[in-house]
Structure formats: structure tokens, C-alpha cells
Write a protein that holds these residues in place. Structure first.
Motif, PDB file in Angstrom:
ATOM      1  N   ALA A  84     -56.333  13.704  21.202  1.00  0.00           N
ATOM      2  CA  ALA A  84     -55.960  13.960  19.857  1.00  0.00           C
ATOM      3  C   ALA A  84     -56.670  12.266  19.175  1.00  0.00           C
ATOM      4  CB  ALA A  84     -55.323  14.807  19.122  1.00  0.00           C
ATOM      5  N   VAL A  85     -55.962  11.213  20.054  1.00  0.00           N
ATOM      6  CA  VAL A  85     -55.610   9.527  19.423  1.00  0.00           C
ATOM      7  C   VAL A  85     -57.154   9.453  20.094  1.00  0.00           C
ATOM      8  CG1 VAL A  85     -54.668   7.812  19.840  1.00  0.00           C
ATOM      9  CG2 VAL A  85     -53.117   9.793  20.054  1.00  0.00           C
ATOM     10  N   LYS A  86     -57.752   8.909  19.150  1.00  0.00           N
ATOM     11  CA  LYS A  86     -59.263   8.299  19.515  1.00  0.00           C
ATOM     12  C   LYS A  86     -59.041   7.044  18.397  1.00  0.00           C
ATOM     13  CE  LYS A  86     -61.081  12.079  21.396  1.00  0.00           C
ATOM     14  NZ  LYS A  86     -60.616  12.632  21.889  1.00  0.00           N
ATOM     15  N   PRO A  87     -59.982   6.396  18.039  1.00  0.00           N
ATOM     16  CA  PRO A  87     -60.307   5.321  17.355  1.00  0.00           C
ATOM     17  C   PRO A  87     -60.232   5.450  16.131  1.00  0.00           C
ATOM     18  CG  PRO A  87     -61.112   4.247  19.582  1.00  0.00           C
ATOM     19  CD  PRO A  87     -61.172   5.862  19.711  1.00  0.00           C
ATOM     20  N   GLY A  88     -61.050   6.385  15.875  1.00  0.00           N
ATOM     21  CA  GLY A  88     -60.861   6.736  14.388  1.00  0.00           C
ATOM     22  C   GLY A  88     -60.416   7.649  13.729  1.00  0.00           C
ATOM     23  N   SER A  89     -59.283   8.446  14.926  1.00  0.00           N
ATOM     24  CA  SER A  89     -58.252   9.073  14.244  1.00  0.00           C
ATOM     25  C   SER A  89     -57.699   8.522  12.886  1.00  0.00           C
ATOM     26  CB  SER A  89     -57.508   9.933  15.289  1.00  0.00           C
ATOM     27  OG  SER A  89     -58.388  10.745  16.643  1.00  0.00           O
ATOM     28  N   THR A  90     -57.531   9.661  12.256  1.00  0.00           N
ATOM     29  CA  THR A  90     -56.619   9.533  11.495  1.00  0.00           C
ATOM     30  C   THR A  90     -55.206   9.451  11.229  1.00  0.00           C
ATOM     31  OG1 THR A  90     -57.254  11.377   9.736  1.00  0.00           O
ATOM     32  CG2 THR A  90     -58.264   9.176   9.677  1.00  0.00           C
ATOM     33  N   LEU A  91     -54.589   8.968  10.637  1.00  0.00           N
ATOM     34  CA  LEU A  91     -52.908   9.147  10.377  1.00  0.00           C
ATOM     35  C   LEU A  91     -52.980  10.913  11.023  1.00  0.00           C
ATOM     36  CD1 LEU A  91     -51.452   5.844   9.308  1.00  0.00           C
ATOM     37  CD2 LEU A  91     -51.600   6.427  12.257  1.00  0.00           C
ATOM     38  N   VAL A  92     -53.319  11.469   9.265  1.00  0.00           N
ATOM     39  CA  VAL A  92     -53.519  12.572   8.906  1.00  0.00           C
ATOM     40  C   VAL A  92     -53.482  13.231   9.873  1.00  0.00           C
ATOM     41  CG1 VAL A  92     -55.121  13.260   7.362  1.00  0.00           C
ATOM     42  CG2 VAL A  92     -52.963  13.553   6.827  1.00  0.00           C
ATOM     43  N   GLU A  93     -55.100  13.362  10.481  1.00  0.00           N
ATOM     44  CA  GLU A  93     -55.538  13.859  11.251  1.00  0.00           C
ATOM     45  C   GLU A  93     -54.230  14.165  12.234  1.00  0.00           C
ATOM     46  OE1 GLU A  93     -60.256  13.287  11.163  1.00  0.00           O
ATOM     47  OE2 GLU A  93     -59.153  11.867  12.163  1.00  0.00           O
ATOM     48  N   LEU A  94     -53.511  13.030  12.899  1.00  0.00           N
ATOM     49  CA  LEU A  94     -52.137  13.506  13.728  1.00  0.00           C
ATOM     50  C   LEU A  94     -50.711  14.298  13.772  1.00  0.00           C
ATOM     51  CD1 LEU A  94     -52.934   9.305  15.604  1.00  0.00           C
ATOM     52  CD2 LEU A  94     -53.979  11.480  16.246  1.00  0.00           C
ATOM     53  N   GLU A  95     -51.495  14.158  12.866  1.00  0.00           N
ATOM     54  CA  GLU A  95     -50.344  15.273  11.557  1.00  0.00           C
ATOM     55  C   GLU A  95     -48.988  14.322  11.934  1.00  0.00           C
ATOM     56  OE1 GLU A  95     -50.262  19.223  13.734  1.00  0.00           O
ATOM     57  OE2 GLU A  95     -51.918  19.475  13.769  1.00  0.00           O
TER      58      GLU A  95
END
Length: 93
Positions: free
Chosen positions: A22-33
Motif C-alpha cells: 500500500a505504501v507508494k509515493p502518492g499514497s496519502t496518510l489517510v489512504e494508509l489508514e
């Protein structure tokens, strides 16, 4: 030398139990829960590791991993690294 981005990925996976896929450069903190407490803990850990100042305003829900890495890297002297290169990722529980 460890990069800020590499450190963030390791920190998120090891300390915050985020799925590595799930950890990609464009992943947001909220997307990472990450909840608000986890975001604060993340910012404090990053500040201590890299010796930078991060403001809570910097860490909105839409802040991506890449943006956080840039916020940190922009405060480092050229070729700068972690404050304590021997320090771990803060994974002690």
C-alpha cells in the motif's frame, strides 16, 4: 545512504503495520489508514530521526508519502542524513 523516502516506507511498515504493497509515493496518510494519533507519532519520529521541524499543519489528510519526504528533504543540508545514523526506525514496542 538512507533516503528519506526509504526511511518513511520502512517506518510505516515496521512501526505502523502498514501493508508494504500500500505504501507508494502518492499514497496519502489517510489512504494508509493512519489516524490522527498515528500521524502525530509519525511526525515526531521523523523529526527526531532527521532533526527537522514539521508542523501539524504540514500533515493534512491529503499529505502523501512523497510530499512528506520532500518536506523533510528540503530542510536537510545538501547530502544530509539522519541525525543519528545508528538509530533504528523506532520499532521498539
Amino acid at each position: 545512504m538512507e533516503t528519506v523516502s526509504q526511511y518513511l516506507v520502512t517506518l510505516l511498515v515496521d512501526k505502523f503495520d502498514v501493508d508494504p504493497d500500500a505504501v507508494k509515493p502518492g499514497s496519502t496518510l489517510v489512504e494508509l489508514e493512519l489516524d490522527s494519533l498515528a500521524v502525530v507519532e509519525l511526525l515526531v519520529t521523523v523529526q527526531e530521526r532527521w532533526g527537522v521541524e514539521l508542523d501539524d499543519a504540514d500533515a493534512g489528510d491529503d499529505l502523501s508519502i512523497d510530499q512528506l519526504a520532500r518536506l523533510v528533504a528540503d530542510q536537510l543540508p545538501r547530502g544530509g542524513g539522519p541525525v543519528d545514523a545508528a538509530a533504528d526506525t523506532g520499532t521498539a514496542r
